[in-house]
Write an enzyme that holds these catalytic residues in place. Structure first.
Site, PDB file in Angstrom:
ATOM      1  N   ILE A   1       0.848  -1.201   0.000  1.00  0.00           N
ATOM      2  CA  ILE A   1       0.000   0.000   0.000  1.00  0.00           C
ATOM      3  C   ILE A   1       0.883   1.250   0.000  1.00  0.00           C
ATOM      4  CG2 ILE A   1      -1.671   1.312   1.411  1.00  0.00           C
ATOM      5  CD1 ILE A   1      -2.691  -1.510   2.314  1.00  0.00           C
TER       6      ILE A   1
ATOM      7  N   ASP B   1       7.528   2.489  -1.016  1.00  0.00           N
ATOM      8  CA  ASP B   1       7.451   1.470   0.035  1.00  0.00           C
ATOM      9  C   ASP B   1       7.025   2.099   1.374  1.00  0.00           C
ATOM     10  OD1 ASP B   1       7.653  -1.279   0.075  1.00  0.00           O
ATOM     11  OD2 ASP B   1       9.820  -1.366   0.342  1.00  0.00           O
TER      12      ASP B   1
ATOM     13  N   TRP C   1       9.941  -1.414   9.233  1.00  0.00           N
ATOM     14  CA  TRP C   1       9.437  -0.823   7.995  1.00  0.00           C
ATOM     15  C   TRP C   1       9.911   0.604   7.742  1.00  0.00           C
ATOM     16  CZ3 TRP C   1       7.202   3.068  10.478  1.00  0.00           C
ATOM     17  CH2 TRP C   1       6.520   2.815  11.673  1.00  0.00           C
ATOM     18  N   ASN C   2      10.665   1.185   8.675  1.00  0.00           N
ATOM     19  CA  ASN C   2      10.950   2.613   8.494  1.00  0.00           C
ATOM     20  C   ASN C   2      12.109   2.897   7.547  1.00  0.00           C
ATOM     21  OD1 ASN C   2      12.704   1.537  10.365  1.00  0.00           O
ATOM     22  ND2 ASN C   2      12.694   3.318  11.700  1.00  0.00           N
TER      23      ASN C   2
ATOM     24  N   LYS D   1      14.383 -11.016   5.972  1.00  0.00           N
ATOM     25  CA  LYS D   1      12.921 -10.885   5.897  1.00  0.00           C
ATOM     26  C   LYS D   1      12.550  -9.432   6.172  1.00  0.00           C
ATOM     27  CE  LYS D   1       9.612 -10.964   8.856  1.00  0.00           C
ATOM     28  NZ  LYS D   1       8.696  -9.923   8.340  1.00  0.00           N
TER      29      LYS D   1
ATOM     30  N   GLU E   1       6.518  -6.880   6.561  1.00  0.00           N
ATOM     31  CA  GLU E   1       5.443  -7.103   5.574  1.00  0.00           C
ATOM     32  C   GLU E   1       4.903  -5.771   5.023  1.00  0.00           C
ATOM     33  OE1 GLU E   1       2.871  -8.390   9.110  1.00  0.00           O
ATOM     34  OE2 GLU E   1       1.381  -7.835   7.617  1.00  0.00           O
TER      35      GLU E   1
ATOM     36  N   SER F   1      10.636  -3.631  17.447  1.00  0.00           N
ATOM     37  CA  SER F   1      10.206  -3.080  18.734  1.00  0.00           C
ATOM     38  C   SER F   1      10.749  -3.922  19.891  1.00  0.00           C
ATOM     39  CB  SER F   1       8.681  -3.075  18.785  1.00  0.00           C
ATOM     40  OG  SER F   1       8.225  -4.402  18.673  1.00  0.00           O
TER      41      SER F   1
ATOM     42  N   GLU G   1      18.358  -4.426  17.492  1.00  0.00           N
ATOM     43  CA  GLU G   1      18.235  -2.963  17.332  1.00  0.00           C
ATOM     44  C   GLU G   1      16.779  -2.614  17.591  1.00  0.00           C
ATOM     45  OE1 GLU G   1      20.456  -0.822  17.059  1.00  0.00           O
ATOM     46  OE2 GLU G   1      22.209  -1.935  16.379  1.00  0.00           O
TER      47      GLU G   1
ATOM     48  N   CYS H   1      13.848   5.152  15.221  1.00  0.00           N
ATOM     49  CA  CYS H   1      14.029   4.530  16.532  1.00  0.00           C
ATOM     50  C   CYS H   1      14.800   5.403  17.509  1.00  0.00           C
ATOM     51  CB  CYS H   1      14.764   3.213  16.363  1.00  0.00           C
ATOM     52  SG  CYS H   1      16.254   3.402  15.373  1.00  0.00           S
TER      53      CYS H   1
ATOM     54  N   GLU I   1      25.470  -1.963  15.331  1.00  0.00           N
ATOM     55  CA  GLU I   1      25.573  -1.984  13.878  1.00  0.00           C
ATOM     56  C   GLU I   1      26.574  -0.907  13.469  1.00  0.00           C
ATOM     57  OE1 GLU I   1      21.374  -1.964  12.467  1.00  0.00           O
ATOM     58  OE2 GLU I   1      21.759  -4.091  12.108  1.00  0.00           O
TER      59      GLU I   1
HETATM   60  P1  NDP Z   1       8.049  -4.971  14.977  1.00  0.00           P
HETATM   61  O1  NDP Z   1       8.780  -5.329  16.210  1.00  0.00           O
HETATM   62  O2  NDP Z   1       6.582  -5.057  14.952  1.00  0.00           O
HETATM   63  O3  NDP Z   1       8.555  -5.870  13.768  1.00  0.00           O
HETATM   64  C1  NDP Z   1       9.932  -5.945  13.379  1.00  0.00           C
HETATM   65  C2  NDP Z   1      10.118  -7.128  12.448  1.00  0.00           C
HETATM   66  O4  NDP Z   1      10.008  -8.348  13.199  1.00  0.00           O
HETATM   67  C3  NDP Z   1       9.068  -7.240  11.334  1.00  0.00           C
HETATM   68  O5  NDP Z   1       9.686  -7.720  10.174  1.00  0.00           O
HETATM   69  C4  NDP Z   1       8.092  -8.245  11.920  1.00  0.00           C
HETATM   70  O6  NDP Z   1       7.296  -8.885  10.952  1.00  0.00           O
HETATM   71  C5  NDP Z   1       9.050  -9.214  12.603  1.00  0.00           C
HETATM   72  N1  NDP Z   1       8.469 -10.050  13.649  1.00  0.00           N
HETATM   73  C6  NDP Z   1       7.358  -9.822  14.385  1.00  0.00           C
HETATM   74  N2  NDP Z   1       7.181 -10.822  15.285  1.00  0.00           N
HETATM   75  C7  NDP Z   1       8.197 -11.692  15.125  1.00  0.00           C
HETATM   76  C8  NDP Z   1       8.580 -12.914  15.751  1.00  0.00           C
HETATM   77  N3  NDP Z   1       7.875 -13.446  16.754  1.00  0.00           N
HETATM   78  N4  NDP Z   1       9.698 -13.538  15.330  1.00  0.00           N
HETATM   79  C9  NDP Z   1      10.448 -13.011  14.332  1.00  0.00           C
HETATM   80  N5  NDP Z   1      10.145 -11.859  13.678  1.00  0.00           N
HETATM   81  C10 NDP Z   1       9.033 -11.206  14.077  1.00  0.00           C
HETATM   82  O7  NDP Z   1       8.551  -3.507  14.604  1.00  0.00           O
HETATM   83  P2  NDP Z   1       8.018  -2.534  13.467  1.00  0.00           P
HETATM   84  O8  NDP Z   1       8.199  -3.175  12.130  1.00  0.00           O
HETATM   85  O9  NDP Z   1       6.668  -2.029  13.857  1.00  0.00           O
HETATM   86  O10 NDP Z   1       9.091  -1.353  13.553  1.00  0.00           O
HETATM   87  C11 NDP Z   1       9.035  -0.344  14.505  1.00  0.00           C
HETATM   88  C12 NDP Z   1       9.958  -0.664  15.683  1.00  0.00           C
HETATM   89  O11 NDP Z   1      11.286  -0.873  15.203  1.00  0.00           O
HETATM   90  C13 NDP Z   1      10.050   0.489  16.645  1.00  0.00           C
HETATM   91  O12 NDP Z   1      10.005   0.025  17.966  1.00  0.00           O
HETATM   92  C14 NDP Z   1      11.428   1.068  16.364  1.00  0.00           C
HETATM   93  O13 NDP Z   1      11.980   1.750  17.439  1.00  0.00           O
HETATM   94  C15 NDP Z   1      12.204  -0.142  15.997  1.00  0.00           C
HETATM   95  N6  NDP Z   1      13.378   0.249  15.217  1.00  0.00           N
HETATM   96  C16 NDP Z   1      14.610   0.138  15.786  1.00  0.00           C
HETATM   97  C17 NDP Z   1      15.734   0.561  15.106  1.00  0.00           C
HETATM   98  C18 NDP Z   1      17.094   0.433  15.688  1.00  0.00           C
HETATM   99  O14 NDP Z   1      18.054   0.358  14.914  1.00  0.00           O
HETATM  100  N7  NDP Z   1      17.275   0.393  16.990  1.00  0.00           N
HETATM  101  C19 NDP Z   1      15.632   1.169  13.768  1.00  0.00           C
HETATM  102  C20 NDP Z   1      14.292   1.186  13.258  1.00  0.00           C
HETATM  103  C21 NDP Z   1      13.199   0.754  13.979  1.00  0.00           C
HETATM  104  P3  NDP Z   1       5.932  -8.193  10.433  1.00  0.00           P
HETATM  105  O15 NDP Z   1       5.829  -6.839  11.055  1.00  0.00           O
HETATM  106  O16 NDP Z   1       6.126  -8.121   8.978  1.00  0.00           O
HETATM  107  O17 NDP Z   1       4.817  -9.079  10.850  1.00  0.00           O
END
Ligand code: NDP
Length: 483
Positions: A27, A93, A151-152, A175, A178, A228, A249, A283, A457
């Site tokens: 989307i 994206d 996703w960011n 991976k 999504e 997260s 991270e 983040c 990293e």
């Molecule tokens: P999520 O934690 O929801 O998801 C991160 C990734 O993990 C996605 O690809 C997700 O898949 C996947 N995932 C979810 N559950 C599992 C599981 N049980 N086992 C393995 N993989 C899993 O984070 P967001 O995508 O919502 O991103 C935002 C978060 O990322 C914020 O908290 C942000 O602070 C953090 N972040 C940290 C950074 C850093 O370098 N410290 C940089 C950027 C973001 P899917 O969502 O596709 O289902």
């Protein structure tokens, strides 16, 4: 506009499709329109990717480090040549404005590939003399590394994990989130065009369960997650039960402290960069802005004035500098926090609402008079919401800044450099800034302490997290034994 990727996955050097997997719509956040679809990896696709990585890693690790480095450097140059096209894709994206993506995404991915490509041939061991005997050490790859992205920053995350992993001789299965499935496929395509052997960098799509299946697979040696804290805890625990290496991270709620002697325009610039870049979906953002009470009202008035220059609109218009939230669900999460800010008694300075236009746009939002116990001061919002808190005293602000489970970043604005260093030295955070905010050059280690993560990293530090040391004792004389 359709941006249908060639296929959902990139495995063993080629695009692969398997429509049996759950359909995922892509989307465009600026309009809400579906611009393509991919399919989540089925167990057969996961198996294929891991087998291919296992085989590819052996070929890759057998090459000289110099040759591996040269290929990564070539990929960096190709990314720079294709920066425009890759930046447009990143914008589709994520919804981030082209004004940002053209300078911060593919370009920072290229920086990582060039940097780690250059480091590859320098990764040598040690010689430790022990009389006539000696020990030598060898830095070896871990094997198959899994990268799981948020996703960011889909291009950047794919490269920040892939570049050090590959430089050390590992293979990767990546991976993406999504929500942003397209960019990592292009990274894989370019790496292979640059000469990375088949199987060394694979991309498979899917939701959390695909990530979870990868994390526990016995063919996997290391997991690097950007996501997260709750996801990080799950992934860390799953990896630990199989004794795998991890890099985590994770999220943050970082403090940015503005002292009364700060250059106020620079401090406001730092607060803007640390709260509204990528519509706040970063983040390391400094979302708890502690402003000394003597300059608070000046700070707020000037901040509100400068925020009027945020131009929201079509992210592909080069004059637009503020894009939508990545998805409707993320927008709704942020709106929920905005409501909690209002209900909790914080003073709304500007923003605070969804904009009446297509897509998932929120106005840049600032709350003042925020107190430490408010939800908007405690939880990561991951959207364009700045919380401004007052303080009077240095020791007090340090204690309050550290009173959080997170520890990703911290910033201090002051003209007194002794104070700058003294305060930064006491803040519990991994990536810190004095008179700046959110710079992330590849040369600097990046990562958090406390719940914000494990490992680093970028920089030479990342090498520790994608390699292991073998030591070899060499005896020159006879072996003495008791019997
Ligand atoms: P999520 O934690 O929801 O998801 C991160 C990734 O993990 C996605 O690809 C997700 O898949 C996947 N995932 C979810 N559950 C599992 C599981 N049980 N086992 C393995 N993989 C899993 O984070 P967001 O995508 O919502 O991103 C935002 C978060 O990322 C914020 O908290 C942000 O602070 C953090 N972040 C940290 C950074 C850093 O370098 N410290 C940089 C950027 C973001 P899917 O969502 O596709 O289902």
């Amino acid at each position: 506009m359709q941006l249908q990727p060639t296929a959902s996955h990139f495995i063993d050097g080629a695009y692969v499709e398997d429509t049996a997997g759950t359909k995922i719509d892509i989307i465009y956040p600026a309009t809400g329109a579906v611009i393509g679809t991919v399919h989540a990896a089925t167990p057969a696709i996961i198996d294929q990717a891991l087998n291919s990585a296992k085989a590819g890693q052996k070929v890759w690790a057998a090459m000289t480090a110099r040759d591996r480095g040269r290929i990564l450097s070539r990929a960096a140059a190709m990314i720079m040549e294709r920066n425009h096209e890759l930046s447009v894709l990143e914008t589709y994206d994520t919804g981030k404005p082209y004004q940002e993506t053209s300078v911060a995404d593919a370009t920072s991915g290229a920086d990582a590939l060039e940097y780690f490509g250059g480091l590859a041939a320098t990764l040598t061991g040690e010689h430790i003399p022990l009389g006539e005997d000696w020990v030598y050490t060898v830095r070896e790859p871990l094997g198959v590394c899994v990268g799981i992205g948020a996703w960011n920053y889909p291009t950047q995350i794919a490269c920040w994990k892939g570049a050090p992993a590959l430089a050390c001789g590992n293979a990767m299965v990546f991976k993406p989130s999504e929500t942003t499935p397209m960019c990592a496929l292009k990274v894989a395509e370019i790496l292979h065009e640059a000469g990375v052997p088949a199987g060394v960098y694979n991309v498979i799509q899917g939701m959390g369960e695909v990530g979870a299946a990868l994390v526990t697979d016995p063919r996997v040696d290391k997991v690097s997650l950007t996501g997260s804290v709750p996801t990080g805890k799950k992934v860390y625990a799953a990896a630990a039960s199989h004794m795998k290496h991890v890099t985590m991270e994770l999220g943050g709620k970082s403090p940015l402290i503005v002292f009364e002697d700060a250059d106020i325009e620079n401090a406001i610039g730092g607060a803007i960069n640390g709260n509204f870049y990528s519509s706040g979906q970063v983040c390391s953002n400094g979302t708890r802005v502690f402003v000394h009470k003597d300059i608070k009202e000046t700070f707020l008035a000037r901040l509100a004035e400068r925020l009027q220059n945020a131009k929201l609109g079509d992210p592909l218009d080069e004059s637009v500098n503020f894009g939508p939230m990545v998805s409707e669900s993320q927008m709704n999460i942020v709106l929920g926090y905005i409501e909690q800010g209002k209900a909790g008694g914080a003073r709304l300075i500007c923003g605070g609402e969804r904009l009446d236009m297509p897509g998932f746009f929120l106005a840049p939002t600032v709350f003042a008079d925020v107190t430490d116990d408010m939800v908007i001061a405690r939880e990561e919002i991951f959207g364009p919401v700045m919380a401004v808190l007052d303080f009077e005293d240095e020791a007090e602000v340090i204690a309050r800044a550290n009173d959080t489970q997170f520890g990703l970043s911290a910033g201090v604005f002051t003209k007194d450099l002794s104070r700058g260093h003294r305060v930064i030295g006491q803040l519990e955070a991994g990536s810190c800034f004095i008179n700046s905010y959110n710079d992330a050059p590849v040369e600097a280690p990046f990562g958090g302490v406390k719940a914000s993560g494990v490992g680093r990293e970028n920089s030479k530090e990342a090498i520790q997290h994608y390699s292991q040391v073998k030591s070899v004792y060499v005896r020159m004389g006879d072996v003495e034994a008791a019997y």
